[in-house]
Design a protein around this motif. Structure first.
Motif, short mmCIF file in Angstrom:
data_model
loop_
_atom_site.label_atom_id
_atom_site.label_comp_id
_atom_site.label_asym_id
_atom_site.label_seq_id
_atom_site.Cartn_x
_atom_site.Cartn_y
_atom_site.Cartn_z
N PRO A 1 -17.86 -3.99 -57.42
CA PRO A 1 -17.09 -3.49 -56.27
C PRO A 1 -17.86 -2.46 -55.45
O PRO A 1 -17.76 -2.45 -54.22
N SER B 1 -18.62 -2.86 -51.49
CA SER B 1 -18.11 -1.90 -50.50
C SER B 1 -19.19 -1.48 -49.51
O SER B 1 -18.88 -0.91 -48.46
N ARG B 2 -20.44 -1.77 -49.82
CA ARG B 2 -21.55 -1.38 -48.96
C ARG B 2 -22.16 -2.56 -48.20
O ARG B 2 -23.20 -2.41 -47.56
#
Length: 439
Positions: free
Chosen positions: A158, A162-163
């Protein structure tokens, strides 16, 4: 490092290469089948327009152009300040190789050159290897472009997701595959030795995989077949092999097809249910897994609307265990047809979930006295079984006692539908409820 496509793959134009590699697009506008990303203000198109690369994950099946798209994107989205382009495969690389990439990126940064790192099969990196990207993405040392055939939600951390933006590439449809065939014919300067039916069969064999299609084309061009002696669909099958369908029993396609089967059964679409069953069997799925899912459907989706569904499912399971494949698969097909065409109700499933939720909230409430046995004198003296009426002693077989805990208000968990056998259940429940005593 050069951004040239052939330099990136350590190949020159004059070195013998597979046809699929020679026909790689030289510009994003030539990429086939991914217009949703590139055209009509798609996300890749916006990146090109803004000339601003960001980290991303390219997710799609094999042979749809993930690597090509990554290379061309770097070329066209950074024309003013071209970055260095590093390319590795997670199959052959580990932490040591990543450290070298990060060290080179650090050295370039001191000279004002940024670094784009393309990682093929990025899902093959384990969790700790994926975490090694995080500080360098945070600091902007590298721009990461990962390519994967597996669902990033399941395979990537995750924190990494998220990046990075996730862009989905589609399997190549017939129109894109036809254009690819024409490019191959133009490149070779001759038509493929196929009639119309064989041409369609060839594209079906590729199953949306452009690389696989071009490998088949290369085999056909190598055959000694004259233009007058073209192959039909049957003759084509003697020369080339069909691409195995994409079905990884441990990955996303396994769950996608199982979901499609259950939703087809639930939606009473018997033909679609048979199709997805066949896809799973052809893909090598264990028939026992399919049968387990069908047993679940018999209770979850059909329930008491057809009380015969669950015994049918158990019987099909036993028949398969007795017969094995292929004969036992006939029982699977029969069961799929039965379940898909049966009346549907999930009310028993919903009732249990509701009852479990109330049970968790209400703790250890005791049953009413009349619901408890009194096998000893002591228990009888404590009121156990007091007020109980043996229903079978009554003419209509119903005493109408309330069996909920005294401190818990009655709740109707089970609400039969007006479907199939549940219509009769609902009639009986209404009669019982009308006569039930309130004490």
């Amino acid at each position: 490092m050069s951004n040239d496509l052939f330099s990136a793959s350590s190949l020159g134009e004059d070195i013998p290469r597979p046809l699929a590699d020679r026909l790689r697009p030289k510009a994003l506008k030539d990429v086939l089948g991914q217009d949703h990303l590139i055209l009509n203000n798609g996300p890749i198109g916006r990146i090109i327009k803004n000339q601003r690369l960001t980290s991303m994950i390219l997710w799609g099946p094999p042979g749809v152009g993930k690597t090509t798209l990554a290379r061309l994107l770097v070329n066209e989205a950074s024309s003013d300040h071209p970055p260095a382009f590093e390319e590795i495969s997670a199959i052959f690389s580990g932490v040591a190789e990543l450290r070298k990439v990060f060290d080179r990126a650090t050295a370039r940064r001191q000279t004002g050159i940024s670094t784009v790192l393309f990682v093929d099969e990025i899902h093959r990196f384990n969790r700790s290897q994926q975490d090694s990207f995080l500080p360098h993405l945070e600091s902007g040392l590298i721009i990461l472009i990962g390519a994967t055939t597996q669902n990033p939600s399941f395979e990537l951390n995750p924190a990494l997701l998220s990046r990075a933006q996730v862009y989905i590439l589609k399997r190549l449809e017939t129109q894109a595959l036809e254009k690819l065939l024409k490019r191959a014919e133009n490149f070779k300067g001759q038509p493929l030795p196929l009639d119309k039916g064989a041409r369609a069969a060839l594209m079906a064999m590729a199953d949306g995989d452009g690389r696989f299609l071009l490998n088949l084309v290369e085999e056909l061009f190598a055959l000694d077949i004259t233009e007058k002696n073209v192959l039909n669909a049957e003759g084509l099958g003697e020369f080339v092999q069909k691409r195995p369908p994409i079905y990884d029993k441990a990955q996303e396609s396994h769950y996608n097809l199982a979901s499609a089967l259950q939703k087809s059964v639930r939606g009473s679409d018997v033909d679609a249910a048979l199709y997805w069953t066949a896809r799973m069997l052809v893909g090598g799925e264990d028939p026992r897994f399919i049968l387990r899912r069908l047993v679940v459907m018999a209770s979850e989706d059909i329930g008491n609307a057809d009380p015969h569904a669950l015994p049918m499912a158990i019987a099909a399971r036993d028949a398969y265990e007795y017969l094995g494949s292929p004969e036992g698969e006939i029982a699977i097909g029969q069961l799929v047809c039965y379940l898909a065409t049966a009346p549907k109700s999930n009310r028993a499933h919903v009732a249990l979930k509701h009852a479990k939720a109330v049970a968790k909230q209400t703790g250890s409430l005791a049953p009413p006295a009349h619901a408890m046995n009194a096998p000893t004198k002591l228990m009888e003296s404590q009121g156990y079984s007091k007020g109980y009426i043996y229903d079978h002693d009554l003419d209509d077989g119903y005493a109408g006692l309330n069996y909920f805990p005294p401190d818990l208000e009655r709740t109707q968990f089970y609400k039969p539908r007006q479907t199939g056998h549940e219509r009769e259940i609902e009639k009986r429940m209404s009669w019982w409820n009308d006569r039930r005593k309130n004490e």
